[in-house]
Design a protein around this motif. Structure first.
Motif, PDB file in Angstrom:
ATOM      1  N   TYR A 115       6.774  -1.608   5.442  1.00  0.00           N
ATOM      2  CA  TYR A 115       5.806  -1.075   4.490  1.00  0.00           C
ATOM      3  C   TYR A 115       5.094   0.139   5.084  1.00  0.00           C
ATOM      4  O   TYR A 115       4.965   0.289   6.302  1.00  0.00           O
ATOM      5  N   VAL A 116       4.647   1.016   4.211  1.00  0.00           N
ATOM      6  CA  VAL A 116       3.809   2.165   4.555  1.00  0.00           C
ATOM      7  C   VAL A 116       2.755   2.294   3.470  1.00  0.00           C
ATOM      8  O   VAL A 116       2.955   1.842   2.329  1.00  0.00           O
ATOM      9  N   GLY A 117       1.636   2.903   3.821  1.00  0.00           N
ATOM     10  CA  GLY A 117       0.590   3.045   2.823  1.00  0.00           C
ATOM     11  C   GLY A 117      -0.534   3.955   3.272  1.00  0.00           C
ATOM     12  O   GLY A 117      -0.597   4.388   4.431  1.00  0.00           O
ATOM     13  N   LEU A 118      -1.411   4.234   2.331  1.00  0.00           N
ATOM     14  CA  LEU A 118      -2.626   5.009   2.572  1.00  0.00           C
ATOM     15  C   LEU A 118      -3.800   4.227   1.994  1.00  0.00           C
ATOM     16  O   LEU A 118      -3.709   3.680   0.889  1.00  0.00           O
ATOM     17  N   LYS A 119      -4.886   4.203   2.726  1.00  0.00           N
ATOM     18  CA  LYS A 119      -6.082   3.541   2.241  1.00  0.00           C
ATOM     19  C   LYS A 119      -7.305   4.285   2.754  1.00  0.00           C
ATOM     20  O   LYS A 119      -7.210   5.108   3.668  1.00  0.00           O
ATOM     21  N   SER A 176       8.923  -2.663  -3.704  1.00  0.00           N
ATOM     22  CA  SER A 176       7.706  -2.705  -4.512  1.00  0.00           C
ATOM     23  C   SER A 176       6.811  -1.523  -4.187  1.00  0.00           C
ATOM     24  O   SER A 176       6.827  -1.003  -3.071  1.00  0.00           O
ATOM     25  N   ALA A 177       6.039  -1.114  -5.188  1.00  0.00           N
ATOM     26  CA  ALA A 177       5.020  -0.073  -5.033  1.00  0.00           C
ATOM     27  C   ALA A 177       3.735  -0.612  -5.635  1.00  0.00           C
ATOM     28  O   ALA A 177       3.742  -1.162  -6.745  1.00  0.00           O
ATOM     29  N   ALA A 178       2.632  -0.485  -4.898  1.00  0.00           N
ATOM     30  CA  ALA A 178       1.378  -1.098  -5.327  1.00  0.00           C
ATOM     31  C   ALA A 178       0.229  -0.119  -5.167  1.00  0.00           C
ATOM     32  O   ALA A 178       0.245   0.767  -4.302  1.00  0.00           O
ATOM     33  N   GLY A 179      -0.759  -0.286  -6.020  1.00  0.00           N
ATOM     34  CA  GLY A 179      -1.986   0.494  -5.942  1.00  0.00           C
ATOM     35  C   GLY A 179      -3.184  -0.395  -6.218  1.00  0.00           C
ATOM     36  O   GLY A 179      -3.112  -1.314  -7.045  1.00  0.00           O
ATOM     37  N   GLU A 180      -4.276  -0.136  -5.520  1.00  0.00           N
ATOM     38  CA  GLU A 180      -5.467  -0.969  -5.665  1.00  0.00           C
ATOM     39  C   GLU A 180      -6.700  -0.094  -5.521  1.00  0.00           C
ATOM     40  O   GLU A 180      -6.734   0.830  -4.695  1.00  0.00           O
ATOM     41  N   SER A 228       0.432   1.562  -1.450  1.00  0.00           N
ATOM     42  CA  SER A 228       1.452   1.135  -0.489  1.00  0.00           C
ATOM     43  C   SER A 228       2.807   1.000  -1.166  1.00  0.00           C
ATOM     44  O   SER A 228       2.900   0.854  -2.387  1.00  0.00           O
ATOM     45  N   GLY A 229       3.814   1.036  -0.343  1.00  0.00           N
ATOM     46  CA  GLY A 229       5.170   0.758  -0.774  1.00  0.00           C
ATOM     47  C   GLY A 229       5.861  -0.066   0.290  1.00  0.00           C
ATOM     48  O   GLY A 229       5.586   0.100   1.482  1.00  0.00           O
ATOM     49  N   ARG A 230       6.724  -0.978  -0.137  1.00  0.00           N
ATOM     50  CA  ARG A 230       7.370  -1.851   0.836  1.00  0.00           C
ATOM     51  C   ARG A 230       8.800  -2.193   0.426  1.00  0.00           C
ATOM     52  O   ARG A 230       9.141  -2.173  -0.748  1.00  0.00           O
ATOM     53  N   TYR A 231       9.576  -2.515   1.444  1.00  0.00           N
ATOM     54  CA  TYR A 231      10.957  -2.946   1.231  1.00  0.00           C
ATOM     55  C   TYR A 231      11.148  -4.234   2.022  1.00  0.00           C
ATOM     56  O   TYR A 231      10.950  -4.274   3.238  1.00  0.00           O
ATOM     57  N   ILE A 232      11.527  -5.312   1.317  1.00  0.00           N
ATOM     58  CA  ILE A 232      11.629  -6.647   1.916  1.00  0.00           C
ATOM     59  C   ILE A 232      13.067  -7.127   1.824  1.00  0.00           C
ATOM     60  O   ILE A 232      13.696  -7.033   0.762  1.00  0.00           O
ATOM     61  N   THR A 278     -19.553  -5.038  -9.450  1.00  0.00           N
ATOM     62  CA  THR A 278     -18.331  -4.778  -8.693  1.00  0.00           C
ATOM     63  C   THR A 278     -17.134  -4.830  -9.634  1.00  0.00           C
ATOM     64  O   THR A 278     -17.122  -5.600 -10.601  1.00  0.00           O
ATOM     65  N   LEU A 279     -16.137  -4.012  -9.310  1.00  0.00           N
ATOM     66  CA  LEU A 279     -14.949  -3.909 -10.150  1.00  0.00           C
ATOM     67  C   LEU A 279     -13.735  -3.723  -9.255  1.00  0.00           C
ATOM     68  O   LEU A 279     -13.772  -2.938  -8.298  1.00  0.00           O
ATOM     69  N   GLY A 280     -12.674  -4.454  -9.554  1.00  0.00           N
ATOM     70  CA  GLY A 280     -11.448  -4.330  -8.782  1.00  0.00           C
ATOM     71  C   GLY A 280     -10.238  -4.264  -9.698  1.00  0.00           C
ATOM     72  O   GLY A 280     -10.148  -5.005 -10.686  1.00  0.00           O
ATOM     73  N   LEU A 281      -9.305  -3.374  -9.382  1.00  0.00           N
ATOM     74  CA  LEU A 281      -8.106  -3.195 -10.190  1.00  0.00           C
ATOM     75  C   LEU A 281      -6.904  -3.093  -9.268  1.00  0.00           C
ATOM     76  O   LEU A 281      -6.930  -2.359  -8.279  1.00  0.00           O
ATOM     77  N   LYS A 282      -5.838  -3.844  -9.594  1.00  0.00           N
ATOM     78  CA  LYS A 282      -4.636  -3.854  -8.758  1.00  0.00           C
ATOM     79  C   LYS A 282      -3.400  -3.905  -9.643  1.00  0.00           C
ATOM     80  O   LYS A 282      -3.383  -4.598 -10.660  1.00  0.00           O
ATOM     81  N   ALA A 283      -2.357  -3.169  -9.248  1.00  0.00           N
ATOM     82  CA  ALA A 283      -1.098  -3.163  -9.985  1.00  0.00           C
ATOM     83  C   ALA A 283       0.051  -3.048  -8.989  1.00  0.00           C
ATOM     84  O   ALA A 283      -0.071  -2.369  -7.960  1.00  0.00           O
ATOM     85  N   GLU A 284       1.183  -3.723  -9.296  1.00  0.00           N
ATOM     86  CA  GLU A 284       2.331  -3.697  -8.398  1.00  0.00           C
ATOM     87  C   GLU A 284       3.619  -3.780  -9.212  1.00  0.00           C
ATOM     88  O   GLU A 284       3.731  -4.596 -10.124  1.00  0.00           O
ATOM     89  N   TYR A 285       4.574  -2.938  -8.855  1.00  0.00           N
ATOM     90  CA  TYR A 285       5.857  -2.867  -9.545  1.00  0.00           C
ATOM     91  C   TYR A 285       6.969  -3.326  -8.600  1.00  0.00           C
ATOM     92  O   TYR A 285       6.948  -3.010  -7.400  1.00  0.00           O
ATOM     93  N   PHE A 286       7.968  -4.092  -9.132  1.00  0.00           N
ATOM     94  CA  PHE A 286       9.022  -4.674  -8.310  1.00  0.00           C
ATOM     95  C   PHE A 286      10.401  -4.332  -8.871  1.00  0.00           C
ATOM     96  O   PHE A 286      10.585  -4.260 -10.092  1.00  0.00           O
TER      97      PHE A 286
END
Length: 577
Positions: free
Chosen positions: A379-383, A438-442, A395-399, A452-460
């Motif tokens: 996986y790699v990502g930016l935060k 997968s590619a994810a954003g949060e 982030s993006g990852r390969y499993i 407080t508010l939180g939003l998360k999405a992930e594609y597979f």
């Protein structure tokens, strides 16, 4: 007076003489010549000198300093003035909120839903405490369109004891859980036969566990833990699991290598497999060793490690060694605003009947249990933070999994069914090699302390070797969480879930007709839930909840619709002994 007259006479004589001489010169006839002397002008610069700011004085008056004496002639003066004492200005502040060690919650709702929970904690001394909790959640079911019992219940009890000394802290706990579900998801083509046979679709689980952990200060042994669980059901199934784990620092050439040691045993059996009456047993014993070394330099942090596992299959008598990478790194590109991270890790995951039943309570008691060989998770990502109250993570990852467990609807039996799970209304486990991208954003927003508010999405996307589809794995997941403290009394919140399409299949035993074994597509679903509450006082609160606001009886699992819109109201009471 005579002196003055004398001086006046002398001055007069000099003046007369001068005048006479001037008149004689005027009468002179001698011609005079004029001689001009010409000489070149040569300017010169004299040496400059600096004037002293403090000139030196050599006179006797300056050199001789006179001694000056000061004398103060004081005498008391009567006074009646009394100065007022200073006083610091006070700042109005809110009184700290009273924290209670215990609470009890009770709620009642539609579908005969009951929700209850009691949490207790008591400090025996400054360093010792004992506590526990009891919880219960049940519903009568009554889902529209379901012809069989669809109620469920989940009850838990737990006790714990904790002690903290100067150099170590430890605690132990024990608990028990009972769950009851029903295989009510009978396909429409099998409903008539199942009703005629009067099948019992009830399925209950029980679980008892005991464990503890200990942590040390200023020693090479950082922590240790053990855990034992007994899990079973009302179909004759039983499973034991014992896990011991320890973390130590191994000194090598002045450096410390953090090392995790894991001993994990799993053993169990089912009364039968799905097609025959033959008992199905399993037993896996594994030992894992995971050393890692952390490097830090300025804004760069790197963890270098490896995971080693030894697996022994007690049923087959086979054993095998596994080696996995364990590398992680992070780099602060712009302080906390932009942080790059990545890694590649692997693991030997111990699957269990307990884990499968808690993720999907509609599995049949006929499962083949084996571990999941996770080759690597790259996986790699930016935060970072977009502002002081907004953070993000991309982030993006390969499993790459070997023997990944997939839930798949069991085949419909064409013989006279003997059990309540033989009608295609239960799930089995199939294993396959699955590669996942997968590619994810949060994003998380803290508008203020009260919102407080939180939003998360992930594609597979998936790729399988043997199975036609990645059964019951979604192509998309999304969620939103919201909490809002309206004022001192009122509070509210919401959570929304979105799950994309999944695929499953319904097969008939012995059927070779391709049309009868076509994969089914489960529609995506959206689940919205909200709650609101009011603090009557610092100890007593009331609340209300609404679940599945969209009022859709969607299917999380094939042929298993959920309850439509649900309402629940209750109260919470906090207290101390």
């Amino acid at each position: 007076m005579r002196k003055h007259i004398k001086h006046i006479l002398v001055l007069a004589v000099v003046l007369i003489t001068t005048i006479a001489f001037s008149q004689n010169r005027q009468n002179d006839t001698i011609n005079t010549g004029v001689i001009d002397v010409v000489k070149p002008y040569t300017p010169t610069i004299s040496d400059a000198f600096k004037v002293k700011e403090t000139p030196s004085l050599d006179d006797e008056t300056t050199e001789t300093k006179k001694e000056i004496k000061y004398n103060i002639f004081s005498f008391p003066v009567a006074s009646t003035f009394t100065p007022a004492k200073g006083k610091a200005a006070t700042v109005e502040k809110q009184a700290p909120e009273k924290l209670y060690d215990n609470y009890a919650t009770l709620g009642l709702g539609s579908y005969t839903t009951i929700l209850g929970e009691v949490y207790l904690n008591h400090a025996i001394s400054r360093n010792e405490s004992v506590g526990g909790y009891v919880s219960h959640h049940s519903s009568g079911g009554d889902i529209e369109g379901v012809s069989f019992a669809d109620s469920f219940s989940n009850s838990k009890i737990n006790l714990n004891y904790a002690s903290r000394l100067r150099d170590l802290a430890w605690n132990v706990e024990a608990g028990f859980q009972h769950q009851m579900y029903n295989w009510y998801g009978v396909p429409e083509s099998q409903v008539a036969q199942a009703l005629n046979n009067g099948i019992d679709v009830g399925h209950s689980f029980y679980e008892a566990h005991f464990g503890g952990d200990i942590s040390f200060e200023d020693t090479y042994i950082n922590s240790g833990s053990f855990f034992f669980r007994r899990f079973g059901d009302n179909q004759g199934s039983g499973e034991n699991r014992l896990k011991i784990q320890s973390t130590v620092d191994v000194p090598i050439n002045g450096e410390e290598i953090s090392t995790d040691l894991i001993i994990d045993y799993l053993g169990g059996s089912f009364d039968r497999n799905y097609f025959t009456d033959e008992e199905l047993s399993y037993g896996n014993f594994q030992i894992g060793l995971s050393p890692s070394y952390e490097l830090k330099q300025d804004d760069l942090t790197v963890n270098l490690g490896v995971s080693l596992f030894y697996l022994s299959d007690k049923e087959s008598g086979k054993s095998k060694f596994y080696i996995y990478p364990n590398f992680t790194a992070s780099y602060r590109l712009v302080n906390d605003v932009l942080i790059a991270y990545g890694g590649i890790q692997g693991d030997l995951i111990q699957n269990s009947y307990y884990g499968f039943a808690n993720e999907n309570p509609f599995v049949s008691p006929t499962l083949f249990i084996m571990p999941n060989d996770l080759l690597y998770n790259a996986y790699v990502g930016l935060k970072g933070k977009l502002s002081s109250n907004m953070s993000y993570n991309i982030s993006g990852r390969y499993i790459s999994d070997r023997n990944r467990a997939l839930y798949k609807t069991n085949v419909v039996r064409n013989v006279t069914p003997e059990h309540g799970y033989d009608y295609g209304n239960s799930f089995g486990i199939v294993y396959d090699n699955v590669d996942t991208f997968s590619a994810a954003g949060e994003i998380n927003i803290d508008v203020n302390r009260n919102f407080t508010l939180g939003l998360k999405a992930e594609y597979f996307t998936y790729n399988t070797d043997d199975e036609a589809e990645p059964w019951n794995l979604p192509d998309f997941k999304g969620s939103l969480f919201l909490d809002y403290q309206i004022d001192e009394k009122w509070f509210a919140g919401a959570n929304l879930y979105y799950v994309g399409e999944r695929k499953d299949i319904l097969e008939m035993e012995g059927s070779l007709t391709p049309e009868a074994n076509v994969p089914a597509v489960l529609d995506s679903y959206f689940d919205a839930n909200a709650h609101v509450g009011y603090h009557v006082n610092e100890q007593f609160s009331i609340f209300g909840k609404v679940n599945n606001i969209t009022d859709k009886a969607y299917q999380k699992w094939q042929n298993f619709p959920v309850q439509s819109i649900q309402f629940l109201a209750g109260a919470t009471y906090k207290f101390d002994f």
